[in-house]
Design a protein around this motif. Structure first.
Motif, PDB file in Angstrom:
ATOM      1  N   CYS A   1       0.808  -1.222   0.000  1.00 50.11           N
ATOM      2  CA  CYS A   1       0.000   0.000   0.000  1.00 50.11           C
ATOM      3  C   CYS A   1       0.843   1.275   0.000  1.00 50.11           C
ATOM      4  O   CYS A   1       0.328   2.355  -0.281  1.00 50.11           O
TER       5      CYS A   1
ATOM      6  N   CYS B   1      -5.630   2.298  -0.677  1.00 50.39           N
ATOM      7  CA  CYS B   1      -6.166   1.270   0.213  1.00 50.39           C
ATOM      8  C   CYS B   1      -7.461   1.788   0.840  1.00 50.39           C
ATOM      9  O   CYS B   1      -7.477   2.864   1.448  1.00 50.39           O
ATOM     10  N   LYS B   2      -8.509   1.013   0.704  1.00 46.57           N
ATOM     11  CA  LYS B   2      -9.793   1.442   1.257  1.00 46.57           C
ATOM     12  C   LYS B   2      -9.804   1.387   2.785  1.00 46.57           C
ATOM     13  O   LYS B   2     -10.644   1.986   3.416  1.00 46.57           O
ATOM     14  N   ARG B   3      -8.847   0.711   3.378  1.00 44.31           N
ATOM     15  CA  ARG B   3      -8.782   0.594   4.839  1.00 44.31           C
ATOM     16  C   ARG B   3      -7.816   1.592   5.476  1.00 44.31           C
ATOM     17  O   ARG B   3      -7.642   1.599   6.685  1.00 44.31           O
ATOM     18  N   LYS B   4      -7.179   2.432   4.676  1.00 38.40           N
ATOM     19  CA  LYS B   4      -6.143   3.330   5.187  1.00 38.40           C
ATOM     20  C   LYS B   4      -6.627   4.188   6.357  1.00 38.40           C
ATOM     21  O   LYS B   4      -5.909   4.361   7.341  1.00 38.40           O
TER      22      LYS B   4
ATOM     23  N   GLU C   1      -8.740   3.593   8.703  1.00 42.38           N
ATOM     24  CA  GLU C   1      -8.844   2.895   9.981  1.00 42.38           C
ATOM     25  C   GLU C   1      -7.684   1.922  10.229  1.00 42.38           C
ATOM     26  O   GLU C   1      -7.689   1.189  11.217  1.00 42.38           O
ATOM     27  N   CYS C   2      -6.685   1.955   9.364  1.00 47.87           N
ATOM     28  CA  CYS C   2      -5.549   1.039   9.492  1.00 47.87           C
ATOM     29  C   CYS C   2      -4.729   1.360  10.748  1.00 47.87           C
ATOM     30  O   CYS C   2      -4.265   2.489  10.929  1.00 47.87           O
ATOM     31  N   LYS C   3      -4.560   0.370  11.590  1.00 48.63           N
ATOM     32  CA  LYS C   3      -3.806   0.549  12.845  1.00 48.63           C
ATOM     33  C   LYS C   3      -2.303   0.382  12.632  1.00 48.63           C
ATOM     34  O   LYS C   3      -1.522   0.694  13.518  1.00 48.63           O
ATOM     35  N   THR C   4      -1.896  -0.088  11.454  1.00 48.63           N
ATOM     36  CA  THR C   4      -0.465  -0.333  11.218  1.00 48.63           C
ATOM     37  C   THR C   4       0.185   0.632  10.237  1.00 48.63           C
ATOM     38  O   THR C   4       1.402   0.622  10.096  1.00 48.63           O
ATOM     39  N   ILE C   5      -0.588   1.461   9.570  1.00 50.55           N
ATOM     40  CA  ILE C   5      -0.034   2.322   8.516  1.00 50.55           C
ATOM     41  C   ILE C   5       1.058   3.255   9.037  1.00 50.55           C
ATOM     42  O   ILE C   5       2.051   3.489   8.357  1.00 50.55           O
TER      43      ILE C   5
ATOM     44  N   TRP D   1       4.276   1.268   9.318  1.00 47.99           N
ATOM     45  CA  TRP D   1       4.874   1.012   8.009  1.00 47.99           C
ATOM     46  C   TRP D   1       5.456   2.282   7.409  1.00 47.99           C
ATOM     47  O   TRP D   1       6.529   2.247   6.805  1.00 47.99           O
TER      48      TRP D   1
END
Length: 148
Positions: free
Chosen positions: A92, A100-103, A105-109, A112
């Protein structure tokens, strides 16, 4: 993230050219022999380095390759980006990747992104001169601590 043989060999070729430079063109068969890399494989890497003005090449008698500039001007990150493309640790973050459609709410972005930033700063802080001199002018661990 995995650095391929293409990236690793490109760095080795540049180091070899730097260490064996006498102002003349160096036959690639000599570099291939010293580095124990097949000439056929090097022939896939050399056009990338030549096209991007990392090295200069001349064909024919007396031909070969030499560095296009001073070794202090070569950053490892630039060579890796040419040979590897993007060094993003996850898909991503790659340039040109689909959003990314989850960006949101992504807890790891954030993790990364920070790791990607560290990769770029770390390899961007190392020159071929540093590697040729076995890190005598460069302390990788101190530098990494400063980056983090």
């Amino acid at each position: 993230m995995l650095i391929s043989t293409r990236g690793r060999y490109a760095i080795r070729v540049i180091i070899d050219l730097a260490q064996n430079s006498n102002g003349e063109y160096i036959p690639m068969k000599d570099v291939a022999k010293r580095q124990e890399i097949s000439l056929k494989y090097l022939e896939k890497i050399l056009p990338i380095l030549t096209k991007n003005k990392i090295i200069e090449g001349v064909h024919g008698k007396g031909g070969g390759y030499k560095l296009a500039k001073n070794i202090k001007k070569y950053k490892v990150i630039d060579i890796l980006k040419l040979t590897e493309g993007d060094l993003a640790p996850v898909a991503c973050l790659k340039k040109g990747s689909a959003k990314c459609k989850r960006k949101a709410e992504c807890k790891t972005i954030h993790m990364w992104n920070k790791f990607y930033d560290i990769i770029n700063k770390f390899f961007g802080s190392i020159t071929i001169d540093d590697l040729v001199n076995n890190g005598k002018n460069f302390d990788i661990y101190t530098n990494l601590q400063q980056i983090i």
